[in-house]
Each structure stands twice: as C-alpha cells, then as structure tokens.
Design an enzyme around this catalytic site. Structure first.
Site, mmCIF file in Angstrom:
data_model
loop_
_atom_site.group_PDB
_atom_site.id
_atom_site.type_symbol
_atom_site.label_atom_id
_atom_site.label_comp_id
_atom_site.label_asym_id
_atom_site.label_seq_id
_atom_site.Cartn_x
_atom_site.Cartn_y
_atom_site.Cartn_z
ATOM 1 C CG ASP A 268 -27.394 0.647 45.038
ATOM 2 O OD1 ASP A 268 -26.284 0.262 45.462
ATOM 3 O OD2 ASP A 268 -27.524 1.451 44.093
ATOM 4 C CE LYS A 275 -27.438 4.055 45.890
ATOM 5 N NZ LYS A 275 -27.355 4.882 44.685
ATOM 6 C CG ASP A 286 -31.451 0.236 42.728
ATOM 7 O OD1 ASP A 286 -31.959 0.949 41.846
ATOM 8 O OD2 ASP A 286 -30.235 -0.008 42.781
ATOM 9 C CG ASP A 345 -24.049 4.056 43.915
ATOM 10 O OD1 ASP A 345 -24.856 3.125 44.083
ATOM 11 O OD2 ASP A 345 -24.369 5.260 43.997
ATOM 12 C CD GLU A 347 -26.011 -0.965 41.873
ATOM 13 O OE1 GLU A 347 -27.246 -0.929 41.727
ATOM 14 O OE2 GLU A 347 -25.324 0.055 42.058
ATOM 15 N NE ARG A 349 -23.640 1.621 34.913
ATOM 16 C CZ ARG A 349 -23.482 2.953 34.771
ATOM 17 N NH1 ARG A 349 -22.526 3.429 34.008
ATOM 18 N NH2 ARG A 349 -24.287 3.783 35.408
#
Length: 501
Positions: A268, A275, A286, A345, A347, A349
């Site tokens: 991620d 990030k 992740d 970010d 993502e 969900r």
C-alpha cells in the site's frame, strides 16, 4: 525466494526430562510463594541428577517468578549445555504460553530441549505452551548466508504421555502453525508478494488441507462487476485477484456457513494520495487480514471445526501510476452500490466491500466477519498490542472477545455509532470512502452497508499488525495477529450459540 525456516518439531515422552539422552537444554519450571522460589514439576529431580543447586540459583537471582521469566544456568557437560529455569507466575494459560515463548528464545541455535514445564498443568496449559514455543521461535530471512539465529529443532515434552496429551499437543500445533503461517505471509517482501503470488499460496494451502479453491483474475473480476478490487489494483503492474477457499467438515455439507473476508493489499503506497515515505516501510503487511483468513482455513480440519467456512481474500497492490485510481473517481462495487473515492489511501474498505457484497449474494452466510489492517486511527486508539473490532450483534461480540482473550490475541470492541453516518454522504455516489474522524468508526460504518442484516463483525487489526519489539510470543515485525482468536471461536463448543437462530 526467501528460505523457509520451520518451527520446532515436538514429541511427547513419559520419562522425566533429566533421563532423556542427547538433550542440549533442560527447561524446568518454578514459581514464587511467600517471596521464596519453589521448584516445579521435574525440577527437583533434575537438580539432584545433575548436582546443580537450582533452588539456590533462584534465591541468589532474587527471581519474581512472573510468567516467562528465565534464569539461564550454563552446564559444562558433553551433551547438556544449559538449564533454563522458567517462571510460571500464577500458572494461568497466559503464563504457560509466555513460558513456552521464553524457552524458545533461550534455546535458539540448539538442537534439542527437554522440558517438564507443561507437565504440571492441564490440557489447555499444554496447548498454550506449545503455541508460545512455536511463535517465540519464529524466524524469517532472505539472507545469503542463512538466518542470524535458528530455532531449536526438537522439543521433547517430558513427563507427558497418552491420548489426552497427544490431542492437546495437536491442537497447539494447529493454533501455533496458523499463527506462524499468518506471520510468514505478512512478512514476505512485496517484490515477491504480488496478488498472483498470494493466490498461489492459497492454492498450496488448499492442496495441503483438502480445501476447495477458486481464483478470479482481472478478466473475471471485470465481467462480474468487482469495481472496488479492480479500481484499487488498476495502477499496478501486477493485476488484482479475488481468492476463495472453502472448508467443509466431514458430513457437514448442510452445516451453517461462516464467511471470513480478509484484506489482501499486498503493498500500500497510498496510491495517488501517497503516504509519507516512513509510513510505507511496514506496508508489505497490509495483507495481514488476508493472511489471517488463509491461515484459519488451513487449520480448521486439524481442529475439527463443525461449520462450513469460506474465506475470501480480495488481493490488490495499491500503486502509483498513470492508470491509478484518482481522488474524485467513483467505483461501482459488486452488486451495484457506488463509492466516491476521496482518498485513494482508504483503499482497504473498497476491496472488502466487493467481497462482502459477493458473500451476501452467493454464500448465504450465517455470520460474516471481515479482518483488515484498516485504519491508523485504530493504532492511535489502542496502541500495538490490542486489536479493535465492531459488531452488529452483542452475542457475536461477546463470543469473539472471549475467544480472543483465551487465545492471547485480545480484541477491544468499539461502537458502531450512528451519529457519524452522515459523514459518509457523497453528492454523486452512495457514499464516500474518506469520511474523516473518528476514522476507525467511520470506516466500520462504511463497511456495515455491505453486511446487510447478517450477524457481522469487523476486525480492524491495524493496531496490532506490527509488533514493535520481541515480547513473549510476538516477534518484532509483522505480527500476523488474529488467527488464534478466530480459530478458538470457530472450534469452540457451539460457536453460533445465541448468535444465529
């Protein structure tokens, strides 16, 4: 390819530890009562056989006797090199688990250890000790010259024999093995761990444990409308996958089904909502939620789970590229619900939503549980040793929190507070994916729309996804937190009591 390091092999023996030959390490228990050390099962006999004043050593060290406290006594014999005196605290299940982890760490780079520590406890103590020993032994490496340290190869559980002990040992091996697998998958670097690689690992687990497996590639995902998974993965050179594993107990084709959904973001970057560099250093893990689900499915048969269990892992890499999802884009999830992507970010969900919608449409789950390292807000709330969760049924919440506490993977329930529901509002879609704070709660509210009226729990384990240092059975790095808690619930007595029906 990283070299696989195996956990120790375990064996039961009815003989006391000091009578076993060819053993390099003896691990013996002690407690403290009225400020004085008390030697535990097998320790006094071992002291007499070896000529060591073990009680005197404990007194001189001013031990406290807490679970997992270790006193190392070097021995100059040709075979026996060390005696470990290990505290058992109040002799709780947690104390035995911590004692096992302490033995593992003190026995690195030795061939064999014999221990009478679990001989003084019951079956649960034996299981916990085995789990602690396995997970305290965890090693992962990609070094050209081999690992810095290797776990002890063989652990003999002395003073124990018989079918009851064998059953407790097998349960410990299954629980510990699931924790090991989950941690290993979370630790593999992302230059190897693509969605395709993760699907290959699922196929391997299915072959080893008699599970059914199905993998959706990007074409099948597109044809069936998995817009969340495709959207998150569209900026990566490695296309996304949806992984399905199915466990069916013997004679249980009509048993109730539990569906587990695990976030499988293999790296991620944050996407275009990128990030900070320091926040990316742990993002190979992740996909811990997906690792948990895969590890759980692999252990169900050995633990005799009476339910049907389906595991779904939506796997994608959230990358930065010319085709990446943009802030302001709208994705259409499986089943038709739409989400405006205000933050790429957020993502996890989006991919979970697709898999949850598929579960409701196709699988008729009695219970639906998703597992994810989802929000930094959970780490702010709970630190790094406790996972958070939400549930839409009190009975399910009670069952999960009780199982988690028993397993040594504690979960803390947070509220699905409806007053924050309006933060999900989008002017152009059914919801937006970045409703702001309180971040863990609003993320759970987003996912609740994909759970329907099914008993559902959302485990946000971002708080416990990384262990900041070695502590008892936890080793520094990706933790693989979660499989022991779920397995303890799923394989306990009547796991759906009060939840369904």
């Amino acid at each position: 390819m990283p070299a696989q390091v195996s956990p120790p092999a375990f064996a039961l023996s009815g003989r006391p530890p000091h009578e076993l030959t060819g053993v390099e390490v003896l691990a013996l228990p002690f407690t403290v009562a009225d400020d004085a050390p008390v030697l535990g099962a097998g320790a006094a006999e071992a002291a007499q056989a070896t000529g060591l004043d073990l009680a005197g050593v404990l007194t001189s060290r001013r031990v406290k006797g807490t679970g997992g406290e270790v006193v190392v006594v070097p021995v100059g014999g040709p075979d026996l090199r060390l005696v470990l005196l290990v505290g058992l605290g109040e002799e709780t299940v947690t104390d035995y688990r911590r004692a096992g982890a302490a033995v593992a760490r003190a026995s690195f780079d030795h061939e064999s250890v014999a221990t009478s520590i679990p001989a003084g406890g019951d079956a649960e103590a034996l299981t916990a000790f085995v789990v602690g020993t396995m997970l305290g032994s965890f090693v992962f490496h990609w070094r050209s010259q081999g690992p810095e340290h290797e776990p002890v190869r063989r652990v003999v559980l002395a003073g124990l024999a018989g079918d009851d002990h064998a059953s407790a040992l097998e349960r410990g091996l299954a629980l510990g093995g699931a924790g090991w697998r989950s941690r290993m998958l979370a630790t593999v670097p992302s230059n190897l761990k693509s969605p395709q690689w993760l699907a290959g690992q699922a196929e391997q687990i299915a072959g080893e444990h008699g599970l059914a497996v199905e993998v959706w590639d990007e074409n099948k995902l597109s044809k069936q409308g998995f817009g969340g998974i495709l959207g998150v993965g569209q900026g990566s050179a490695t296309p996304p996958r949806l992984i399905r594993l199915d466990y069916t107990p013997a004679g249980g084709r009509k048993a109730a089904r539990v569906v587990l959904v695990g976030k499988g973001i293999t790296f991620d970057s944050g996407g275009l909502s990128i990030k900070p560099a320091e926040s990316m250093t742990t993002m190979k893990r992740d996909m811990t939620g997906g690792a948990v689900v895969m590890a759980v499915l692999g252990a169900l048969g050995a633990l005799g789970c009476p339910l049907r269990v389906t595991g779904l892992v939506p796997a994608a890499e959230n990358a930065v590229g010319g085709s990446s999802l943009r802030p302001g884009d709208v994705v259409t999830h499986y089943g038709g619900r739409t989400s405006e992507v205000l933050n790429t970010d957020a993502e996890g969900r989006l991919v979970l939503a697709d898999a949850m919608a598929y579960a409701l449409d196709k699988l008729e789950p009695a219970v639906l549980i998703d597992v994810a390292t989802l929000t930094g807000a959970m780490k702010v709330a709970l630190g790094q040793w406790t996972g958070g969760f939400f549930a839409n049924r009190d009975a399910l919440a009670d069952a999960l929190s009780g199982a988690a506490a028993a397993a040594g993977e504690p979960l803390w329930r947070l509220p699905l507070e409806p007053d924050y529901e309006d933060t999900l509002t989008s002017q152009i879609a059914d919801a937006n994916n970045s409703p702001g704070g309180p971040g863990a709660i609003t993320a759970a509210l987003f996912l609740q729309h994909f759970a329907g009226d099914v008993p559902w729990a959302h485990l946000d384990i971002a708080s416990a996804g990384d262990a900041p240092n070695d502590s008892f059975e936890w080793t520094k790095g990706p933790s693989g937190f979660g499989p022991r808690a779920l397995l303890t619930w799923l394989t306990g007595p009547d796991p759906l009591a009060g939840i369904v029906g």
